[in-house]
Design an enzyme around this catalytic site. Sequence first.
Site, mmCIF file in Angstrom:
data_model
loop_
_atom_site.group_PDB
_atom_site.id
_atom_site.type_symbol
_atom_site.label_atom_id
_atom_site.label_comp_id
_atom_site.label_asym_id
_atom_site.label_seq_id
_atom_site.Cartn_x
_atom_site.Cartn_y
_atom_site.Cartn_z
ATOM 1 N N GLY B 201 0.809 -1.216 0.000
ATOM 2 C CA GLY B 201 0.000 0.000 0.000
ATOM 3 C C GLY B 201 0.838 1.259 0.000
ATOM 4 O O GLY B 201 1.989 1.249 -0.433
ATOM 5 N N LEU B 227 -3.945 -5.507 -5.508
ATOM 6 C CA LEU B 227 -2.834 -4.569 -5.368
ATOM 7 C C LEU B 227 -1.693 -5.158 -4.541
ATOM 8 O O LEU B 227 -1.901 -5.653 -3.441
ATOM 9 C CB LEU B 227 -3.370 -3.307 -4.664
ATOM 10 N N ASP B 228 -0.488 -5.100 -5.048
ATOM 11 C CA ASP B 228 0.706 -5.523 -4.327
ATOM 12 C C ASP B 228 0.705 -7.006 -3.951
ATOM 13 O O ASP B 228 1.479 -7.437 -3.103
ATOM 14 C CB ASP B 228 0.935 -4.693 -3.047
ATOM 15 N N GLU B 229 -0.180 -7.778 -4.594
ATOM 16 C CA GLU B 229 -0.279 -9.196 -4.240
ATOM 17 C C GLU B 229 0.197 -10.113 -5.355
ATOM 18 O O GLU B 229 0.099 -11.330 -5.243
ATOM 19 C CB GLU B 229 -1.739 -9.546 -3.892
#
Lengths: 284, 284, 284, 284
Positions: B201, B227-229
């Site tokens: 994040g 997101l960001d995964e």
Amino acid sequence: MSEPTATLLISCPDQKGLVATFANFIYSNGGNIIHADQHTDFEAGLFLTRIEWQLKDFQLSRDMIAPAFAAIAKPMQAVWQIHFSDTIPRLAIWVTKQEHCLLDLLWRWQGKELHADIPILMSNHNDLQSVAEQFGLDFCHIPINKNNKIQQEARQLEVLRNYRIDLVVLAKYMQILTPEFISQFPKVINIHHSFLPAFAGAKPYHRAYERGVKIIGATAHYVTADLDEGPIIEQDVVRVSHRDTVADLIRKGKDLERVVLARAVRLHLQNRVLVYGNRTVVFA
Amino acid sequence: MSEPTATLLISCPDQKGLVATFANFIYSNGGNIIHADQHTDFEAGLFLTRIEWQLKDFQLSRDMIAPAFAAIAKPMQAVWQIHFSDTIPRLAIWVTKQEHCLLDLLWRWQGKELHADIPILMSNHNDLQSVAEQFGLDFCHIPINKNNKIQQEARQLEVLRNYRIDLVVLAKYMQILTPEFISQFPKVINIHHSFLPAFAGAKPYHRAYERGVKIIGATAHYVTADLDEGPIIEQDVVRVSHRDTVADLIRKGKDLERVVLARAVRLHLQNRVLVYGNRTVVFA
Amino acid sequence: MSEPTATLLISCPDQKGLVATFANFIYSNGGNIIHADQHTDFEAGLFLTRIEWQLKDFQLSRDMIAPAFAAIAKPMQAVWQIHFSDTIPRLAIWVTKQEHCLLDLLWRWQGKELHADIPILMSNHNDLQSVAEQFGLDFCHIPINKNNKIQQEARQLEVLRNYRIDLVVLAKYMQILTPEFISQFPKVINIHHSFLPAFAGAKPYHRAYERGVKIIGATAHYVTADLDEGPIIEQDVVRVSHRDTVADLIRKGKDLERVVLARAVRLHLQNRVLVYGNRTVVFA
Amino acid sequence: MSEPTATLLISCPDQKGLVATFANFIYSNGGNIIHADQHTDFEAGLFLTRIEWQLKDFQLSRDMIAPAFAAIAKPMQAVWQIHFSDTIPRLAIWVTKQEHCLLDLLWRWQGKELHADIPILMSNHNDLQSVAEQFGLDFCHIPINKNNKIQQEARQLEVLRNYRIDLVVLAKYMQILTPEFISQFPKVINIHHSFLPAFAGAKPYHRAYERGVKIIGATAHYVTADLDEGPIIEQDVVRVSHRDTVADLIRKGKDLERVVLARAVRLHLQNRVLVYGNRTVVFA
């Protein structure tokens, strides 16, 4: 992965069809490859590979594998070794007075990290005899001085033969082995307390301090006739600063030596290290 | 290694004979394998491999390789891709206002470290237009706000199509892509300025400072709908101390971001990254 | 931290009361210390310190600080330097043909990471003249061969004087400076493309490859009359494997060289490096 | 450095003259400072320092140092601690079933790396009783289950009091301490087997494997009422790849845990760690 496996380590002149030929040998005999890795050194024109397969359902008996593979390997001018995972290598640890690498290896051995038998601890001093006793190892004290080195190396070789030792690990053994010894027993791993080739030879931490380096290291390598010049298996480093005295470098270095030696021994025991020239391929 | 090669990236259910079958396909058609690496995920029951061979003297024309291999792959339920080393991937770099990752990529591209065409720089701002001009790239300014994201993503997709882009590199592009965008253009690499999954994040350096960590990191990953995964390609870290302010973390982090993103893009362009599940195998 | 500060770098024989004496000098004149760090080398009997304080409200004018402090320092046999943060050091970058370190320094300079003026790029070739133009630097081409080195070094010194240069950064300048040059201009930082003292001298990556090391490094150091033997400011390393060719070592090494040189230059410009003997204290 | 020293750890609101005032206190009483380091957190407006000086020839008796310094510290609103190097801290190690961190600490203790008394090993299981016996420690077995935790913590606190314990080291103690326990005994160091804040909580290696990270870590921190949220003392990392199974992560992680915990305990015992807010200053 507790079922027995066989591992081939092969090096041969590079040519077409090597991967296929070796893989077919396994497959046509019903083997299941669980690890295969290869490396081509284009400059040297050399192909190097490690193949590990499950012996379950393999149609060749163990005795037949080597002769069968030899027939394939010969026309390719391949140099090769075969290892079976349930043939446990026998290891002798050699020390002088320092115990950190020894304790670390024995602790990992107890914890099943090192797949080996360790029947004996050998030393040119007897300071660490109690460690041998604590871990149930025989202890062999062979003192060395300027005048008796040749005779004592003969005794050392005899002990290695008697114990059917496959690998000697110099876990801070502070004597230089003669080229004659190495020619008779070439499977020796040493831990050098510097980032080779920096500070080869004696007192590396003192010299690192004097040179004012900002990083120190440790190097595990096979021993050859040239001191500190053998093929490197593993290295690691740690940052130091102006605040670190020689004693601090020694302390920090010990942690490096322990882990670097342990990694190298483990890689060797898993037949993951292939030496060619003065270099290693580590199939990690 | 300037002669053209072909590379297969394959994943399929683990079974006997895979190495032999794939190697035979190459060998029986006269190909010379120069890189072959494989990995078996025993838990997932999955075999993953990368095979690269020289096209010189290969008896199948390029057009014929895919259909010929498909016939082999189908009974094995293999998922596979084929790449030719002289088909240069086309890459679009996306940025917002920060230039460090962009400059680093373009400098490596100029220095022939990145084997790609980079015809266009795209941004939601126009701060970095001059960099595009300096390196001879087209510049495409597509501003984004809360209300126009859907429409602007349609424009972005259109630009990607017009420029026949194979890979988008988010080199500090500070907008979140919608799942719809990703479903239409799934080949996107992002650099996140933390050691994921820590500080996913916004404002990772501020949060790393507040948490008082002693090491910070950066992560390059494929972008997915979460997101960001997405699957991680590469990570690296650097030590920090109490003396480092948030500004210092940002400065040190920039060096990480540059090198981690560049390594990931290079690995992708060399077809060394194979995604399975949410993980990557990196055949480095 | 944009208000001007003064920084003292002091080394003197160790004795009681040093911290108090130096701190009192600042405090009694109304200064606010924002950084103070010290190191005692007990073996050398030497005390080394860095003290930085805000000049705002300091009761001594800048001209008076040096004479006032000299009166304190003399009885302590202290060797010291004073620097003011708003006196911007003037830096000349020297290159041969490789641009990676040069570009990296100039980017950081543009991005305000390096607090210096860089009026000139000097080279023994003219390959990188366009980089100088791009960043608005003067370019000075002084070719060197076996016969003209002495005369050309005289020209180089003249340029350094004319441009009032405080620090020369050898950003891959592939010529050896003569001891005479160094005696006349001793503030020179070099980047060596190995983990010194390993692979001092020429072609370190080739020799690292031949030796089969598992880690390579880079070293930033002050230049002395002895090649590659000067005080080390910063080092860093990266892991390599058997898969890395000499070309790969060079590529990976470039990333190290860039960041190690940049860190060293930054530390020097912030007056955080104190040389004693052939060692450095880095007040980082 | 075997002569006794005193160490002050001080934090107070930033103001002019702090370095001078504290140094004068030592100097005016005849002390010789051998280590002084300070840090200013400008955002928090806080000055933090560690001062160590030789007690030989110090004109204040030990009893008098605290009251004398208190008089100086009070107007500055300083929070401070004083430690004497020959007052050996008493340490209790707590374990569950894993021995690697325990053995590592005890080896270092035997080797004089850890300057502490370790009279007792405490555990919620009795698997490691023999290790206590081997190293001559008392062993205290306090089993914990859901229903008895409060009562058992009371027993644990009583043991700590009886043994006059200064520091508890959780060397893989797999129970969560209640906030009540921590409020009564706040000096506890824990090793968490991940690179916090990534993978806080249970089974970090399994989760690291699932996430597909390329680097794993370990974190030593002071324990607070919030699980895994306490001030971080030390962290370190190691690279992993797709070849590493969960078992490999656990094995590699053990080496990290050992060294990270040992470093943190050593730093604490040398009074080099100063906590403020949820952060630490490590005067290393």
